[in-house]
Scaffold this active site. Structure first.
Site, PDB file in Angstrom:
ATOM      1  CB  SER A 223      -0.921  -0.012   1.222  1.00 17.57           C
ATOM      2  OG  SER A 223      -0.135   0.013   2.409  1.00 17.57           O
ATOM      3  CB  THR A 224       4.011   2.343   1.496  1.00 19.60           C
ATOM      4  OG1 THR A 224       3.385   1.974   2.726  1.00 19.60           O
ATOM      5  CG2 THR A 224       4.699   3.690   1.660  1.00 19.60           C
TER       6      THR A 224
ATOM      7  N   GLY B 274       8.162  -0.899   0.119  1.00 12.25           N
ATOM      8  CA  GLY B 274       7.761  -0.742   1.516  1.00 12.25           C
ATOM      9  C   GLY B 274       8.462  -1.757   2.391  1.00 12.25           C
ATOM     10  CB  ALA B 275       9.995  -2.285   5.121  1.00 13.85           C
TER      11      ALA B 275
ATOM     12  CE  LYS C 233      10.658  -5.539   0.641  1.00 16.46           C
ATOM     13  NZ  LYS C 233       9.318  -4.892   0.681  1.00 16.46           N
TER      14      LYS C 233
ATOM     15  N   GLY D 149       2.979  -8.422   2.338  1.00 18.32           N
ATOM     16  CA  GLY D 149       2.159  -8.282   1.131  1.00 18.32           C
ATOM     17  C   GLY D 149       2.298  -9.493   0.222  1.00 18.32           C
TER      18      GLY D 149
ATOM     19  CD  GLU E  90       8.292  -7.101  -1.859  1.00 21.91           C
ATOM     20  OE1 GLU E  90       8.679  -7.664  -0.818  1.00 21.91           O
ATOM     21  OE2 GLU E  90       7.299  -6.342  -1.884  1.00 21.91           O
TER      22      GLU E  90
HETATM   23  O1  DER Z   1       5.041  -7.418   1.282  1.00 18.67           O
HETATM   24  C1  DER Z   1       5.880  -6.521   1.220  1.00 18.67           C
HETATM   25  O2  DER Z   1       7.122  -6.742   1.183  1.00 18.67           O
HETATM   26  C2  DER Z   1       5.422  -5.093   1.309  1.00 18.67           C
HETATM   27  O3  DER Z   1       6.405  -4.237   0.761  1.00 18.67           O
HETATM   28  C3  DER Z   1       5.237  -4.792   2.767  1.00 18.67           C
HETATM   29  O4  DER Z   1       6.423  -5.110   3.413  1.00 18.67           O
HETATM   30  C4  DER Z   1       4.859  -3.352   3.053  1.00 18.67           C
HETATM   31  O5  DER Z   1       3.524  -3.206   2.715  1.00 18.67           O
HETATM   32  P1  DER Z   1       2.714  -1.888   3.168  1.00 18.67           P
HETATM   33  O6  DER Z   1       3.464  -0.730   2.558  1.00 18.67           O
HETATM   34  O7  DER Z   1       1.351  -2.098   2.557  1.00 18.67           O
HETATM   35  O8  DER Z   1       2.708  -1.867   4.669  1.00 18.67           O
END
Ligand code: DER
Length: 226
Positions: free
Chosen positions: A30-31, A85-86, A97, A100, A106
């Site tokens: 989502s980020t 994101g993380a 990570k 998601g 990734e």
């Molecule tokens: O699944 C992942 O690696 C995503 O990057 C997760 O780590 C972060 O997701 P978010 O930005 O929706 O919190």
């Protein structure tokens, strides 16, 4: 500002590092979504040209196409920058990570990024890896029960990730075990032990990979470097 506004602010700071002609790794979640949307906006406005994106998930690839980011399949590109994101960010920028579900793609892509730039809100900051989030471990479906036994022999608690009553299945057709450990004193030793467990494809421990992180807090965006 609400959390989503903070996440978007962090995303804008990361996309500001993208210059015309760059090959960009597109994260998942989502980020990262805000970063892909901003990249599309800058391409549509003409501020950025000659951008090639490579996505870390089918979802991110679809979004990239929708917002006008040209995407290629991942083969052996070197990425000028990857933005993702993380779930946890430690003070030394070690990461968890994978919540998601895209951890394997990734990691494969982000290992080839000259600059891995993480974007997150302040809820992801931890003092020590494993404080809040489980460690997502992608495992093959074949013989899953025996793999889970081997993981439990390592001291892992937790269970297979489910979504809507079904096993969650990754873009690679595998399952995810969200592993919980009592206390992680040596993340790199654990990463090695997990990776060496037969049946494990990849783990959500991204150690020593991120160059910087833009972390949005109510007081503003903090830029953390390794
Ligand atoms: O699944 C992942 O690696 C995503 O990057 C997760 O780590 C972060 O997701 P978010 O930005 O929706 O919190």
């Amino acid at each position: 500002a609400d959390l989503e506004a903070l996440k978007k602010e962090a995303a804008l700071r990361a996309v500001a590092l993208v210059e015309s002609g760059m090959c960009v790794g597109l994260g998942t979640g989502s980020t990262a979504k805000y970063a892909i949307e901003e990249l599309g906006r800058k391409i549509s406005s003409g501020e950025l040209t000659g951008i090639i994106g490579v996505a870390t998930s089918n979802a991110s690839e679809q979004l990239a196409r929708e917002v006008g980011v040209p995407v290629e399949e991942f083969d052996c590109q070197q990425f000028d920058v990857a933005i993702d994101g993380a779930d946890e960010i430690a003070p030394n920028l070690d990461l968890i990570k994978g919540l998601g579900g895209a951890l394997t793609r990734e990691k494969l892509l982000e290992l080839r990024a000259h600059r891995l730039v993480i974007i997150a809100d302040h809820t992801k900051l931890v003092k020590r890896i494993g404080e809040k989030a489980p460690i997502p471990v992608e495992i093959v479906r074949f013989g899953v029960a025996s793999t889970l036994e081997r993981l439990r022999d390592l001291g892992a608690g937790g269970e297979l990730r489910s979504r809507g009553g079904e096993h969650f299945v990754t873009d690679n057709g595998n399952l995810i075990f969200d592993a919980r450990f009592a206390r992680i004193d040596d993340a790199s030793a654990l990463a090695r032990d997990l990776k060496l467990t037969a049946g494990v494809v990849e783990t959500g421990l991204f150690l020593g990979m991120a160059e910087r992180a833009f972390v949005a807090t109510p007081e503003g965006v903090r830029e953390l470097t390794r």
